[in-house]
Write an enzyme that holds these catalytic residues in place. Sequence first.
Site, PDB file in Angstrom:
ATOM      1  N   TYR A  72       0.840  -1.205   0.000  1.00 44.35           N
ATOM      2  CA  TYR A  72       0.000   0.000   0.000  1.00 44.35           C
ATOM      3  C   TYR A  72       0.874   1.254   0.000  1.00 44.35           C
ATOM      4  O   TYR A  72       0.636   2.195  -0.744  1.00 44.35           O
ATOM      5  CB  TYR A  72      -0.911   0.003   1.233  1.00 44.35           C
ATOM      6  CG  TYR A  72      -1.950   1.087   1.186  1.00 44.35           C
ATOM      7  CD1 TYR A  72      -3.229   0.816   0.709  1.00 44.35           C
ATOM      8  CD2 TYR A  72      -1.660   2.393   1.590  1.00 44.35           C
ATOM      9  CE1 TYR A  72      -4.190   1.818   0.640  1.00 44.35           C
ATOM     10  CE2 TYR A  72      -2.605   3.391   1.517  1.00 44.35           C
ATOM     11  CZ  TYR A  72      -3.870   3.101   1.054  1.00 44.35           C
ATOM     12  OH  TYR A  72      -4.815   4.091   0.979  1.00 44.35           O
ATOM     13  N   PHE A 124      -7.158  19.169 -25.356  1.00 39.79           N
ATOM     14  CA  PHE A 124      -7.846  17.886 -25.523  1.00 39.79           C
ATOM     15  C   PHE A 124      -9.209  17.963 -24.824  1.00 39.79           C
ATOM     16  O   PHE A 124      -9.387  18.749 -23.903  1.00 39.79           O
ATOM     17  CB  PHE A 124      -6.980  16.778 -24.903  1.00 39.79           C
ATOM     18  CG  PHE A 124      -7.541  15.408 -25.107  1.00 39.79           C
ATOM     19  CD1 PHE A 124      -7.582  14.839 -26.364  1.00 39.79           C
ATOM     20  CD2 PHE A 124      -8.038  14.678 -24.038  1.00 39.79           C
ATOM     21  CE1 PHE A 124      -8.109  13.571 -26.553  1.00 39.79           C
ATOM     22  CE2 PHE A 124      -8.569  13.408 -24.225  1.00 39.79           C
ATOM     23  CZ  PHE A 124      -8.601  12.857 -25.480  1.00 39.79           C
ATOM     24  N   ASP A 125     -10.188  17.137 -25.253  1.00 36.86           N
ATOM     25  CA  ASP A 125     -11.547  17.343 -24.731  1.00 36.86           C
ATOM     26  C   ASP A 125     -11.663  17.150 -23.214  1.00 36.86           C
ATOM     27  O   ASP A 125     -12.362  17.915 -22.551  1.00 36.86           O
ATOM     28  CB  ASP A 125     -12.611  16.556 -25.516  1.00 36.86           C
ATOM     29  CG  ASP A 125     -12.325  15.081 -25.634  1.00 36.86           C
ATOM     30  OD1 ASP A 125     -11.404  14.612 -24.942  1.00 36.86           O
ATOM     31  OD2 ASP A 125     -13.017  14.394 -26.389  1.00 36.86           O
ATOM     32  N   ASP A 214       0.867  18.712 -21.789  1.00 35.61           N
ATOM     33  CA  ASP A 214      -0.054  17.579 -21.844  1.00 35.61           C
ATOM     34  C   ASP A 214       0.659  16.571 -22.748  1.00 35.61           C
ATOM     35  O   ASP A 214       0.709  16.729 -23.957  1.00 35.61           O
ATOM     36  CB  ASP A 214      -1.403  18.028 -22.416  1.00 35.61           C
ATOM     37  CG  ASP A 214      -2.397  16.874 -22.508  1.00 35.61           C
ATOM     38  OD1 ASP A 214      -1.989  15.718 -22.275  1.00 35.61           O
ATOM     39  OD2 ASP A 214      -3.569  17.133 -22.830  1.00 35.61           O
ATOM     40  N   ALA A 216       0.638  13.136 -23.514  1.00 34.91           N
ATOM     41  CA  ALA A 216       0.185  11.801 -23.924  1.00 34.91           C
ATOM     42  C   ALA A 216       1.048  11.214 -25.045  1.00 34.91           C
ATOM     43  O   ALA A 216       1.373  10.033 -25.033  1.00 34.91           O
ATOM     44  CB  ALA A 216      -1.278  11.853 -24.354  1.00 34.91           C
ATOM     45  N   LYS A 257      -1.237   6.079 -23.993  1.00 27.55           N
ATOM     46  CA  LYS A 257      -0.720   6.383 -25.325  1.00 27.55           C
ATOM     47  C   LYS A 257       0.766   6.022 -25.352  1.00 27.55           C
ATOM     48  O   LYS A 257       1.107   4.854 -25.471  1.00 27.55           O
ATOM     49  CB  LYS A 257      -0.942   7.862 -25.664  1.00 27.55           C
ATOM     50  CG  LYS A 257      -2.357   8.304 -26.017  1.00 27.55           C
ATOM     51  CD  LYS A 257      -3.437   7.934 -25.076  1.00 27.55           C
ATOM     52  CE  LYS A 257      -4.763   8.610 -25.311  1.00 27.55           C
ATOM     53  NZ  LYS A 257      -4.957   9.864 -24.631  1.00 27.55           N
ATOM     54  N   HIS A 449     -22.055  11.340 -28.611  1.00 26.35           N
ATOM     55  CA  HIS A 449     -21.546  10.367 -29.583  1.00 26.35           C
ATOM     56  C   HIS A 449     -21.404   8.950 -29.016  1.00 26.35           C
ATOM     57  O   HIS A 449     -21.537   7.979 -29.740  1.00 26.35           O
ATOM     58  CB  HIS A 449     -20.211  10.838 -30.169  1.00 26.35           C
ATOM     59  CG  HIS A 449     -19.141  11.083 -29.154  1.00 26.35           C
ATOM     60  ND1 HIS A 449     -19.188  12.126 -28.265  1.00 26.35           N
ATOM     61  CD2 HIS A 449     -18.001  10.412 -28.874  1.00 26.35           C
ATOM     62  CE1 HIS A 449     -18.111  12.088 -27.488  1.00 26.35           C
ATOM     63  NE2 HIS A 449     -17.382  11.057 -27.838  1.00 26.35           N
TER      64      HIS A 449
HETATM   65  C1  LIG Z   1      -5.955  10.694 -24.013  1.00 24.06           C
HETATM   66  C2  LIG Z   1      -5.568  12.076 -23.720  1.00 24.06           C
HETATM   67  C3  LIG Z   1      -5.891  12.683 -22.502  1.00 24.06           C
HETATM   68  C4  LIG Z   1      -6.736  12.008 -21.443  1.00 24.06           C
HETATM   69  O1  LIG Z   1      -6.182  10.817 -21.025  1.00 24.06           O
HETATM   70  P1  LIG Z   1      -7.047   9.535 -20.609  1.00 24.06           P
HETATM   71  O2  LIG Z   1      -5.987   8.542 -20.254  1.00 24.06           O
HETATM   72  O3  LIG Z   1      -7.874   9.125 -21.774  1.00 24.06           O
HETATM   73  O4  LIG Z   1      -7.864   9.920 -19.431  1.00 24.06           O
HETATM   74  C5  LIG Z   1      -5.450  13.975 -22.288  1.00 24.06           C
HETATM   75  N1  LIG Z   1      -4.760  14.638 -23.226  1.00 24.06           N
HETATM   76  C6  LIG Z   1      -4.442  14.089 -24.408  1.00 24.06           C
HETATM   77  C7  LIG Z   1      -3.663  14.865 -25.413  1.00 24.06           C
HETATM   78  C8  LIG Z   1      -4.832  12.790 -24.696  1.00 24.06           C
HETATM   79  O5  LIG Z   1      -4.543  12.256 -25.892  1.00 24.06           O
END
Ligand SMILES: *Cc1c(COP(=O)(O)O)cnc(C)c1O
Length: 457
Positions: A72, A124-125, A214, A216, A257, A449
């Site tokens: 833990y 990103f969304d 960000d 990813a 990613k 969607h």
């Molecule tokens: C996928 C993604 C996120 C969010 O990550 P999740 O693992 O899907 O929660 C944030 N920013 C970018 C650029 C992404 O491609």
Amino acid sequence: MELPFAESWRIKMVEPIKKSTREEREQWMKDANYNLFQLRAEQVYIDCLTDSGTGAMSDRQWAAVMMGDESYAGSSSFFHLKDTITKITGFEYVIPTHQGRAAENVLFSHLVKEGSIVPGNSHFDTTKGHIESRKAVALDCTIDEAKDTQLEIPFKGNVDPKKLEKALAEHNEKVPFIIVTVTNNTAGGQPVSMQNLREVRAIADKYGKRVVLDSARFAENAYFIKTREEGYADKTIKEIALEMFSLADGMTMSAKKDGIVNMGGFIATRHEDWYEGAKRFCIPFEGYLTYGGMNGRDMEALAVGLDENTEFDNLETRIHQVEFLASLLDEYGIPYQRPVGGHALFVDADKVLTKVPKEEFPAQTLAIELYLEAGVRGCEIGYILADRDPVTRENRFGGLDLLRLCVARRVYTDNHMRVIAAALKNVFDRRDEITRGVEIVWEAELMRHFTVKLRRL
Ligand SMILES: *Cc1c(COP(=O)(O)O)cnc(C)c1O
């Protein structure tokens, strides 16, 4: 004779996938109300829905899974992960989270307040969601060139320094940080140049602001810097990644990613005050600090995945495959967003299904046609995804209407790319016979969607 390009890995374990008949797919598509999210995975032959969490782990990653320390507190797996992240990014403080949006939630809970303005390049969304849900503004400062789908420039994901400077000059006190997404997912997986990161850093310094990456797809971004930007051809991906992060103060990461794990994420920063602030939200939302949202075994696999995916050969194999798919579409004359990005290809559905009125959702119609043709599942990034205007409740037809085909990491071969391209060509060849699209039968108020029910016209 010059040897042809080939993958930098060989296959040790396989997962069978099934073909189906057109009749079966017609029935399944109808049962799914013409929404590809509602299909069962086994009804799909080649799945291009997303590259998130769909990659194949390596033998080293699976071996690392066995070494997971599930304590833990104080798990050795956490320290393996932290040391790897510090080596790759230079960031000393690390908080694991269950995925990227969780990292956003934890960090932004500390930094974003009602009325804040967060400038960046096409947020990103989920990033936008975590800003807007705090009654703050995600201000898009992407270069205008990103909007022109046919323009070929090497770094179409860049921040426009003039827009950024204007935002800071006008709203200085309201800006908690600047966020730069590498690669710029929303603009089609387009990279950001090192030069641009330097410009952002200089503007941030001038106004006393910090910068979040960000991250990813930071490794794919580093690959594009190496192959496209002057002065980087002889640097390793790890050297380039370290330089990218040296121009930032912290990062949020979706490890699904470029970490090549199926679930996971983290926050990393060089600033103790950000770490102390974010810590307070990690514990209630995600978990204790040495696991956050992750298992010990998953942290081990992620440490190996980050190391492997910051090696040139692995990235070259991946990007080459996306470029190969794009080259087939070029051959067949099928229009897509150019140049192709790192993780996906975006077909310009408006330019393909010219007879389908926008009120009948051309990109969704193209996604359905492609699935019926060959069992290939893509994803509409268009008018359905755009939701309705919150005030007028009208559909939003102002943006692009695209069919996104994501390529999973280390999963499919170039032969699968050939199938995807041929299926698309078959649909493209009979595009003039496709004159009707779909209509909405039922929809949710937000993010419709995922669950929308459609009827074919
Ligand atoms: C996928 C993604 C996120 C969010 O990550 P999740 O693992 O899907 O929660 C944030 N920013 C970018 C650029 C992404 O491609």
